[in-house]
Write an enzyme that holds these catalytic residues in place. Structure first.
Site, PDB file in Angstrom:
ATOM      1  N   CYS B 117       0.836  -1.138   0.056  1.00  0.00           N
ATOM      2  CA  CYS B 117      -0.057  -0.103  -0.110  1.00  0.00           C
ATOM      3  C   CYS B 117       0.866   1.415   0.090  1.00  0.00           C
ATOM      4  O   CYS B 117       0.279   2.440  -0.241  1.00  0.00           O
ATOM      5  CB  CYS B 117      -1.040   0.025   1.200  1.00  0.00           C
ATOM      6  SG  CYS B 117      -2.112  -1.117   0.891  1.00  0.00           S
ATOM      7  N   HIS B 262      -2.321   7.387   4.322  1.00  0.00           N
ATOM      8  CA  HIS B 262      -2.771   6.138   3.561  1.00  0.00           C
ATOM      9  C   HIS B 262      -4.115   5.780   4.251  1.00  0.00           C
ATOM     10  O   HIS B 262      -4.430   5.870   5.363  1.00  0.00           O
ATOM     11  CB  HIS B 262      -2.048   4.971   3.724  1.00  0.00           C
ATOM     12  CG  HIS B 262      -2.778   3.671   3.263  1.00  0.00           C
ATOM     13  ND1 HIS B 262      -3.505   3.697   2.059  1.00  0.00           N
ATOM     14  CD2 HIS B 262      -2.897   2.402   3.699  1.00  0.00           C
ATOM     15  CE1 HIS B 262      -3.867   2.499   1.681  1.00  0.00           C
ATOM     16  NE2 HIS B 262      -3.404   1.629   2.759  1.00  0.00           N
ATOM     17  N   ASN B 292     -10.687   2.408   0.893  1.00  0.00           N
ATOM     18  CA  ASN B 292      -9.190   2.042   0.772  1.00  0.00           C
ATOM     19  C   ASN B 292      -8.631   1.721  -0.454  1.00  0.00           C
ATOM     20  O   ASN B 292      -9.200   0.468  -1.131  1.00  0.00           O
ATOM     21  CB  ASN B 292      -8.763   1.222   1.877  1.00  0.00           C
ATOM     22  CG  ASN B 292      -7.222   0.516   1.932  1.00  0.00           C
ATOM     23  OD1 ASN B 292      -6.630   0.893   0.782  1.00  0.00           O
ATOM     24  ND2 ASN B 292      -7.026  -0.017   2.944  1.00  0.00           N
TER      25      ASN B 292
END
Lengths: 335, 335
Positions: B117, B262, B292
């Site tokens: 990520c 994030h 996400n």
């Protein structure tokens, strides 16, 4: 040229994994019901390493520990772990996290670089800039592919060509006050993506997940290659590419002590000999004894050149090859 | 400290893909036979982008072209393409070769970076060194994941959490003679791999290819997460990590104009607010409207902060998050 100015880069140590098995081509002949000698005559490979059980992280960790030992360093002396495999161990997380775990590391950052068969070369290029900058001091770079897991069991050409394995190097910019310190004199990559699908594994990702595929999923997780198409791209670009790289390095071909190519194929190896115009004894050729080890191929050849003394401190090496993408890549390294 | 000295880095433009569909959480409620509002109450996500048809290279190329347009540049002004996805489009070649092809590029080198990520952040760190060195002049960095292809269709938590999308940025080191030019003041990554398998997709690679798996292969190509385990690692390390990063940047928390995290989860976002000790209005929060987006999540939030004027030239941003690996990563960017 500022875009390719020399960057300090010293190889502190290299290492390889020891394959669980060395599979001779005669065993493949027997398995495929062919006359003894058929596979070797067709591919030029006499044997290759096979990992029937271990995963890629374990194999890479073995090579990494060997490289650390050669460098006289402990795990904790490393401040970054970079994996430059052509294939994933599993779809997530990245390979480097799994190698990091296999090495029992903590905190040290871990990430992947992927430039298919040329990942290790791309890694050298990136690491040279990271080290030159002082971003890291000692980087562990590993490449490992277990090609045997993605081959068509009936395809003599790919079964005969590929081998499993891992190679690793520990890199630093730390240079003594030598007149000509170890350096990456130049690195060059070119991607010619019109042939991106000429060498591929179509499945295993978001494009064609199992839920979107009818039929045997193993089929789309099998390596496929249009060798003629790849060869055409490489042949069109290779001479000019190498010439441009040597120009950027400010080095004549005559000053190259050893050519360390990606061990792509018999035809590819012969072309490195012929087209670059260097005699075969200046080319590191481990193809017959290892096959094409994908991303581990070039660093394995580099390890053999260094360990045997065919490349010594002060020598200049040309590292060069082609990769799925299609990417041509090369580096001129002063050891 | 030399290991984290500031490197010139200017964002010339950013861009996003426009999702083929915006899927509201109420549609997931209906699909799963739940009372309207259940998915949003549970995940904090009101809608997410979905790409039912396009592949990741196409989606990334759209974001890349938007970023190039924002930068006032043409494709040919770019001298490297780096893809920093958490997942592969297909197992081989690398994502960057496929994006390169979708963009119709020739010769420009293309390769992948994978830090799950946090790939985009890792990309910024690498690119800063490559640019500082003069290795490249203008780099296109893209992140794209199509998480919807790897989700369990019955798992409300992951279906509700993730969204598809791509983000891109065009980066250079070219700096005017400003007193405080745009720069990456510091970047820091730590991998804590004891939890490497707490967030994973076990299949899709050499560890568990279809030929070595009995049963439904789709099952091992499905994302799985031990949220509690991940949370524990992040919670143990986060405060110290952010403190160390700010120290390296030589910046106080009070000097941070905006935190761009994030967009991991509702709990993760709340912790960024709480643990870092900044008020919510200083945090770029696009979680409810995007979910996400895996590797595309942080650069999408960064794009929104820049495009809205919530981050302006001269401002200082803290980019931070956690990733499968488990890796904690952060960067302090002066715009």
């Amino acid at each position: 040229m500022p875009s390719n100015r020399s960057r300090p880069l010293r190889i502190l140590g290299t290492g390889l994994s020891t394959p669980a098995q060395w599979l001779p081509s005669t065993a493949l002949d027997a398995r495929l019901g062919l006359a003894p000698g058929t596979v070797e005559a067709r591919t030029g490979v006499a044997r290759r390493g096979i990992e029937p059980d271990r995963n890629a992280a374990e194999v890479a960790a073995e090579a990494a520990l060997t490289a650390l030992q050669a460098a006289g360093l402990a795990r904790d002396d490393i401040d970054a772990v970079i994996c430059a495999n052509a294939s994933l161990d599993q779809a997530m997380p990245c390979n480097a996290a799994l190698v990091h775990r296999a090495l029992g590391l903590s905190r040290v950052p871990a990430f992947d670089v992927n430039a298919s068969c040329l990942g290790f070369l791309m890694g050298l290029d990136l690491v040279a800039s990271l080290l030159a900058d002082g971003r890291y001091r000692r980087v562990l770079l590993t490449s490992c592919d277990l090609a045997s897991r993605a081959l068509d069991p009936n395809d003599i050409d790919s079964l005969g060509l590929f081998g499993d394995g891992a190679a690793a190097a520990v890199l630093t910019a730390d240079t003594s006050q030598q007149a000509a310190p170890p350096a990456l004199l130049a690195a060059r990559f070119e991607t010619w993506s019109e042939a991106a699908h000429a060498c591929e594994i179509p499945g295993g990702g978001s494009r064609l997940p199992p839920s979107r595929h009818d039929g045997d999923y193993a089929e789309v997780c099998t390596f496929r290659m249009d060798g003629k198409r790849l060869y055409r791209v490489a042949a069109e670009q290779f001479d000019r590419f190498v010439g441009a790289l040597l120009d950027e390095a400010g080095v004549d071909l005559a000053a190259i002590d050893r050519v360390v190519p990606h061990q792509a194929s018999l035809l590819g190896m012969q072309h490195v000999f012929k087209r670059i115009g260097v005699s075969r004894d200046r080319v590191e050729d481990i193809f017959a004894s290892h096959g094409n080890q994908v991303s581990a191929s070039l660093p394995t050849a580099l390890h053999h050149a260094l360990a045997s003394g065919r490349l010594r401190p002060g020598d200049t090496a040309l590292l060069v090859g082609t990769a799925a993408g299609v990417t041509l890549g090369g580096a001129v390294l002063r050891l």
